[in-house]
Design a protein around this motif. Structure first.
Motif, short mmCIF file in Angstrom:
data_model
loop_
_atom_site.label_atom_id
_atom_site.label_comp_id
_atom_site.label_asym_id
_atom_site.label_seq_id
_atom_site.Cartn_x
_atom_site.Cartn_y
_atom_site.Cartn_z
N ALA A 105 0.81 -1.20 -0.15
CA ALA A 105 0.01 -0.03 0.04
C ALA A 105 0.98 1.21 -0.04
O ALA A 105 0.78 2.27 -0.54
CB ALA A 105 -0.93 -0.09 1.22
N LEU A 106 1.87 1.31 0.76
CA LEU A 106 2.89 2.46 1.00
C LEU A 106 3.65 2.43 -0.44
O LEU A 106 3.70 3.72 -1.07
CB LEU A 106 3.89 2.18 1.96
CG LEU A 106 3.32 2.59 3.50
CD1 LEU A 106 4.36 2.09 4.41
CD2 LEU A 106 3.01 3.99 3.59
N GLN A 107 3.97 1.48 -1.16
CA GLN A 107 4.50 1.49 -2.37
C GLN A 107 3.79 2.19 -3.56
O GLN A 107 3.94 3.00 -4.39
CB GLN A 107 5.35 0.25 -2.83
CG GLN A 107 6.51 0.04 -1.86
CD GLN A 107 6.86 -1.62 -2.18
OE1 GLN A 107 6.34 -2.57 -2.83
NE2 GLN A 107 8.25 -1.75 -1.43
N ALA A 108 2.33 1.76 -3.27
CA ALA A 108 1.53 2.09 -4.44
C ALA A 108 1.29 3.71 -4.01
O ALA A 108 0.98 4.38 -5.14
CB ALA A 108 0.14 1.46 -4.24
N LEU A 109 1.40 4.23 -3.13
CA LEU A 109 1.36 5.81 -2.91
C LEU A 109 2.58 6.46 -3.12
O LEU A 109 2.74 7.63 -2.83
CB LEU A 109 0.79 6.04 -1.18
CG LEU A 109 -0.40 5.52 -1.09
CD1 LEU A 109 -0.68 5.68 0.48
CD2 LEU A 109 -1.57 6.27 -1.76
N GLY A 110 3.54 5.68 -3.52
CA GLY A 110 4.77 6.31 -3.70
C GLY A 110 5.95 6.39 -2.95
O GLY A 110 6.94 7.23 -2.76
#
Length: 136
Positions: A105-110
């Motif tokens: 989820a964090l990686q999807a938010l950059g």
């Protein structure tokens, strides 16, 4: 099944004293990061998983994981309790699944994510080197 060496009341008290924030390993990591001139925010609730340390300048979330609770692979501290094994395996497996969900989820938010394991906080020189590799 192996009997516990303490009473159920004592076990309940001991388990109730375990904290998720401001743990000794987390404070060690915070101290080293601060001494390196790195500035961070703690436990940002607006990010998935409330990362332990957030470095907005680097878009980096740093998690300080307990080896037992987060199942550090190959670590002596990541053992499975001998009593209530089914309960513990279920609980600890869910913890590792949640960790992966949060990182995705964090990686999807950059955001980039890194994990410091509890056992890595025992050797301060190696920990500092690891942090220097994370922050060029």
């Amino acid at each position: 099944m192996c009997a516990d060496i303490v009473s159920p009341e004592q076990r309940s008290y001991i388990m109730g004293r375990i904290r998720g924030k401001d743990t000794k390993p987390e404070i060690i990591v915070r101290s080293i990061c601060h001494s390196m001139g790195l500035r961070y925010r703690l436990h940002r609730k607006d990010l998935p998983g409330s990362p332990d340390l957030v470095f907005p300048k680097f878009r980096l979330c740093l998690f300080v994981h307990g080896c037992f609770w987060h199942r550090h692979s190959g670590c002596q501290y990541a053992y499975t309790p001998k009593s209530r094994t089914e309960f513990w395996l279920s609980k600890l497996t869910r913890n590792t699944e949640r960790d992966l969900e949060v990182q995705n989820a964090l990686q999807a938010l950059g955001w980039h994510t890194e994990v410091i394991w509890e056992c890595e906080t025992k050797d301060l020189k190696l920990l500092r080197k690891k942090l220097q590799l994370i922050f060029p």
